[in-house]
Scaffold this active site. Structure first.
Site, PDB file in Angstrom:
ATOM      1  N   ASP A  12      33.820  36.572  20.837  1.00  0.00           N
ATOM      2  CA  ASP A  12      34.444  37.872  20.535  1.00  0.00           C
ATOM      3  C   ASP A  12      35.541  37.837  19.458  1.00  0.00           C
ATOM      4  OD1 ASP A  12      32.767  38.546  22.609  1.00  0.00           O
ATOM      5  OD2 ASP A  12      34.320  39.357  23.926  1.00  0.00           O
ATOM      6  N   LYS A 110      27.036  41.693  24.365  1.00  0.00           N
ATOM      7  CA  LYS A 110      27.228  41.869  25.804  1.00  0.00           C
ATOM      8  C   LYS A 110      28.046  43.124  26.078  1.00  0.00           C
ATOM      9  CE  LYS A 110      31.191  38.832  25.562  1.00  0.00           C
ATOM     10  NZ  LYS A 110      32.197  39.869  25.859  1.00  0.00           N
ATOM     11  N   CYS A 155      37.220  37.089  28.364  1.00  0.00           N
ATOM     12  CA  CYS A 155      35.862  36.687  27.976  1.00  0.00           C
ATOM     13  C   CYS A 155      35.681  35.175  27.828  1.00  0.00           C
ATOM     14  CB  CYS A 155      35.437  37.456  26.740  1.00  0.00           C
ATOM     15  SG  CYS A 155      35.210  39.209  27.136  1.00  0.00           S
TER      16      CYS A 155
HETATM   17  C1  VGL Z   1      37.453  41.395  26.405  1.00  0.00           C
HETATM   18  C2  VGL Z   1      38.506  42.979  27.680  1.00  0.00           C
HETATM   19  C3  VGL Z   1      37.474  43.867  27.474  1.00  0.00           C
HETATM   20  C4  VGL Z   1      37.480  40.025  25.807  1.00  0.00           C
HETATM   21  C5  VGL Z   1      36.408  42.273  26.185  1.00  0.00           C
HETATM   22  O1  VGL Z   1      36.796  39.784  24.798  1.00  0.00           O
HETATM   23  O2  VGL Z   1      38.198  39.161  26.363  1.00  0.00           O
HETATM   24  N1  VGL Z   1      38.493  41.762  27.156  1.00  0.00           N
HETATM   25  N2  VGL Z   1      36.423  43.495  26.724  1.00  0.00           N
END
Ligand code: VGL
Ligand code: ZN
Length: 210
Positions: A12, A110, A155
């Site tokens: 991410d 995802k 994540c």
């Molecule tokens: C994430 C919160 C919501 C992350 C993704 O990448 O850690 N955190 N969506």
């Protein structure tokens, strides 16, 4: 060079998680050059992308009267309500411009189902629906999964724990991650990672091993 037994998972590294982004992770941008350096040392790199529809259940805006960072109870358990982030095909969902990993083989998206979040790159938040990543890595003969990216306590941690549960040796490269750290979430994540036998290393150590 890390060979076919090893895969680097870059979690991410997207604009919305950068300073100024919709769900900014403090100092999130600092990991970009580190991820690039690490990735150059791995033959096998997999990226992930948080990838939500605009009406996603994890967004506070889709719950009447609720604010970001509150929690709600959903069918699969507690869900943190987040600001609208990483909406499919928007600039905020794009990978950071400075990420240069031309040899990355796979991008796992995802959180694309409206009603189910997915912090983990392996199993959705219902804790039953696989993304297919474990099967993919096993089929490629990967034995060790090295994790970096954003956010450490969400994540990255969930992905590392699920990688472990799927039978891989797992290393989290701590200086190549940054955390949201909300209500003790970072300390809790490290406790769970330690308990699961996930190894913690620094990028200099990883690069020195090669
Ligand atoms: C994430 C919160 C919501 C992350 C993704 O990448 O850690 N955190 N969506
Ligand atoms: Zn998300």
């Amino acid at each position: 060079m890390k060979g076919p037994d090893d895969a680097l998972l870059v979690v991410d590294v997207q604009n919305d998680f950068m300073p100024g982004g919709a769900l900014a992770v403090p100092h999130g941008d600092e990991i970009v050059p580190i991820a690039n350096r690490l990735a150059a040392a791995f033959e096998h790199v997999v990226l992930t992308q948080d990838w939500h529809p605009r009406d996603h259940r994890s967004f506070a805006a889709n719950h009447e009267g609720r604010q970001p960072f509150e929690t709600v109870s959903l069918s699969y358990g507690e869900q943190v309500l987040w600001p609208v982030h990483c909406v499919q095909d928007t600039p905020g969902a794009a990978l950071h411009d400075g990420l240069h990993i031309p040899h990355a083989r796979l991008v796992i998206r995802k959180g694309y189902r409206r009603d189910v979040d997915s912090y983990s790159a392996f199993v959705e938040a219902d804790r039953t629906t696989p993304t297919g990543l474990a099967g993919y890595l096993h089929e490629h003969g990967v034995k060790r999964v090295w994790c970096c990216g954003l956010a450490t306590d969400y994540c990255v941690a969930w992905s590392a724990l699920d990688a472990r549960a799927a039978g891989f040796d797992v290393i989290v490269i701590e200086d190549a991650c940054r955390a949201i750290d909300m209500d003790g979430s970072l300390a809790r994540a490290w406790r769970q990672l330690d308990a699961a036998g996930v190894v913690r290393m620094r990028s200099e150590q990883v690069l020195a091993q090669l």
